[in-house]
Design a protein around this motif. Structure first.
Motif, short mmCIF file in Angstrom:
data_model
loop_
_atom_site.label_atom_id
_atom_site.label_comp_id
_atom_site.label_asym_id
_atom_site.label_seq_id
_atom_site.Cartn_x
_atom_site.Cartn_y
_atom_site.Cartn_z
N LEU A 64 3.91 -8.07 -0.26
CA LEU A 64 2.51 -7.67 -0.30
C LEU A 64 2.19 -6.69 0.82
CD1 LEU A 64 0.79 -11.08 -1.12
CD2 LEU A 64 0.98 -9.10 -2.62
N SER A 65 2.79 -6.89 2.01
CA SER A 65 2.56 -5.98 3.15
C SER A 65 3.10 -4.59 2.85
CB SER A 65 3.22 -6.54 4.41
OG SER A 65 2.65 -7.76 4.79
N LYS A 66 4.33 -4.53 2.24
CA LYS A 66 4.90 -3.23 1.87
C LYS A 66 4.02 -2.52 0.84
CE LYS A 66 9.74 -4.53 2.66
NZ LYS A 66 11.06 -4.79 2.01
N LEU A 67 3.55 -3.29 -0.15
CA LEU A 67 2.71 -2.70 -1.19
C LEU A 67 1.39 -2.22 -0.60
CD1 LEU A 67 2.41 -2.11 -4.20
CD2 LEU A 67 1.49 -4.40 -4.50
N SER A 68 0.80 -3.02 0.28
CA SER A 68 -0.47 -2.65 0.92
C SER A 68 -0.30 -1.39 1.76
CB SER A 68 -0.97 -3.80 1.78
OG SER A 68 -2.14 -3.44 2.48
N SER A 69 0.79 -1.30 2.51
CA SER A 69 1.05 -0.12 3.35
C SER A 69 1.20 1.14 2.50
CB SER A 69 2.31 -0.34 4.20
OG SER A 69 2.16 -1.44 5.06
N LYS A 70 1.88 0.99 1.36
CA LYS A 70 2.08 2.14 0.48
C LYS A 70 0.76 2.58 -0.15
CE LYS A 70 4.79 5.13 -1.44
NZ LYS A 70 5.54 6.11 -0.63
N ILE A 71 -0.05 1.61 -0.57
CA ILE A 71 -1.33 1.94 -1.19
C ILE A 71 -2.21 2.74 -0.24
CG2 ILE A 71 -3.50 0.92 -2.01
CD1 ILE A 71 -1.86 -1.33 -3.24
N LYS A 72 -2.15 2.39 1.06
CA LYS A 72 -2.98 3.09 2.06
C LYS A 72 -2.59 4.56 2.22
CE LYS A 72 -3.97 -1.07 4.77
NZ LYS A 72 -3.73 -1.79 6.05
N THR A 73 -1.36 4.90 1.86
CA THR A 73 -0.90 6.29 2.02
C THR A 73 -1.13 7.15 0.78
OG1 THR A 73 1.36 5.82 1.23
CG2 THR A 73 0.91 5.48 3.58
N ILE A 74 -1.50 6.53 -0.34
CA ILE A 74 -1.67 7.26 -1.59
C ILE A 74 -3.03 7.95 -1.63
CG2 ILE A 74 -1.81 7.08 -4.10
CD1 ILE A 74 0.98 6.66 -3.05
N THR A 75 -3.01 9.26 -1.92
CA THR A 75 -4.24 10.04 -2.12
C THR A 75 -4.07 10.86 -3.40
OG1 THR A 75 -3.45 12.00 -0.90
CG2 THR A 75 -4.49 10.24 0.40
N SER A 76 -5.07 11.64 -3.72
CA SER A 76 -4.99 12.47 -4.93
C SER A 76 -3.93 13.55 -4.83
CB SER A 76 -6.36 13.11 -5.20
OG SER A 76 -6.74 13.94 -4.11
N LYS A 77 -3.42 13.79 -3.60
CA LYS A 77 -2.44 14.86 -3.40
C LYS A 77 -0.99 14.37 -3.49
CE LYS A 77 -5.59 17.48 -0.44
NZ LYS A 77 -5.81 18.07 0.91
N ASN A 78 -0.77 13.07 -3.44
CA ASN A 78 0.62 12.57 -3.50
C ASN A 78 0.76 11.43 -4.50
OD1 ASN A 78 -0.84 10.71 -2.01
ND2 ASN A 78 0.82 10.26 -0.58
N LEU A 79 0.11 11.58 -5.66
CA LEU A 79 0.19 10.55 -6.69
C LEU A 79 1.58 10.44 -7.31
CD1 LEU A 79 -3.22 11.17 -8.49
CD2 LEU A 79 -2.60 9.18 -7.15
#
Length: 332
Positions: A64-79
């Motif tokens: 869950l921590s890995k998934l949460s960390s990845k979600i925080k880095t996702i923006t419309s520019k790196n989908l």
């Protein structure tokens, strides 16, 4: 025995085995054998069971921590980035897989939006530029009334193109909006198609295209009469546009298998096999469109409206022999 992959299953298995182990220990160590140092053994057993539970919970929280960390880095520019460091086959792995699928859908949606904006800008740019050019030329010197009338007629033509494009865009936005709900009115489809046949007959006269209509009586569905009329008229208008003089367009409405079948068959230029999968895409114009004016939105709008009414639309075509568009809608 297959290994347990589900976190829920692992936790349940740990809980049950812990209960059984503690119960068995008390039964044999205390009541049956009265083992010495049983308190020490019991403490070691509890520590072992606690560590087992800790590792199971830690695996959950790490994923869950890995998934949460990845979600925080996702923006419309790196989908296009994905969660790749979670390879487990448990619920966390399923969550990561679902998240990657969501990113794919969002990426496609953003691409369509950017393409849509670019296409709209292109469609509006040409008539606006022509309109401005005509006005600037007209203002360069004094002209006769006839010349001014000619310029105004050209400006009006460009204005009509802009109006048509904007109306098409609004219709497309309505039909594709998630919140759009089709009115559940009873629509007499026989009357709607009969009116379209009359309109098509008038449109065909200008091109010397014969229009034939065959409409069965008392065919009704639930939906929006205005939107359905627009969808059918787009199909008929396309048929007449791409049918040469002397050709014909046949419009029919029949019942088939508890569905209303609306069919438009023309003797036009036809659609290539390569173009057929794309004709319902917005702003798409086939390789045989030639000089026929159109925004490329008509069939997209028709498909979206038909889909909103729980119907289907398909195309059959042969080069040089014409095209048939078939629509099915559920009867009331």
């Amino acid at each position: 025995m297959k290994p347990i992959k589900s976190l829920r299953g692992k936790l349940f298995f740990w809980y049950i085995t812990s209960l059984i182990t503690v119960t068995a220990f008390f039964y044999f160590a205390v009541h049956i054998y009265t083992l010495p140092y049983r308190n020490i053994f019991f403490t070691i057993l509890l520590i072992f069971l606690a560590l087992e539970g800790f590792f199971i919970v830690r695996k959950m929280t790490d994923g869950l921590s890995k998934l949460s960390s990845k979600i925080k880095t996702i923006t419309s520019k790196n989908l296009n980035e994905k969660v790749t460091d979670i390879e487990s086959e448990d619920e966390i792995g399923e969550l990561a897989f679902s998240f990657n699928q969501l990113l794919d859908r969002l990426l496609q949606a953003f691409k369509r939006e950017r393409q849509f904006i670019g296409d709209v800008a292109h469609e509006l740019k040409t008539p606006l530029a022509t309109q401005r050019s005509n006005i600037e030329i007209a203002l360069t010197k004094e002209r006769s009334n006839e010349e001014y009338k000619k310029v105004l007629a050209e400006v009006l033509s460009d204005n009509n193109r802009i109006t048509t494009t904007l109306k098409n865009i609004l219709d497309l936005a309505w039909s594709e909006a998630e919140s759009a709900k089709v009115k559940k009115d009873i629509v007499n489809l026989s009357d709607v198609v009969s009116e379209i046949v009359e309109i098509a007959t008038k449109l065909g006269l200008a091109k010397k295209v014969r229009v034939f209509g065959k409409v069965d009586d008392r065919i009704a569905i639930l939906g929006s009469e205005d939107k359905l009329s627009r969808a059918f008229l787009n199909v008929v208008d396309n048929a007449i546009k791409y049918t040469p003089s002397g050709g014909s367009v046949r419009i029919s409405l029949t019942k088939k298998n508890e569905q209303a079948k609306f069919q438009v068959k023309d003797t036009g230029v036809g659609i290539t096999k390569a173009d057929q999968p794309h004709i319902f895409e917005r702003f798409y114009r086939g390789s045989r469109s030639g000089k026929v004016y159109g925004s490329g939105l008509g069939l997209s709008i028709s498909q979206a409206i038909i889909s909103a009414h729980k119907g289907t639309i398909e195309v059959k075509s042969d080069i040089g022999r014409g095209t048939t568009i078939i629509t099915h809608l559920p009867l009331h």
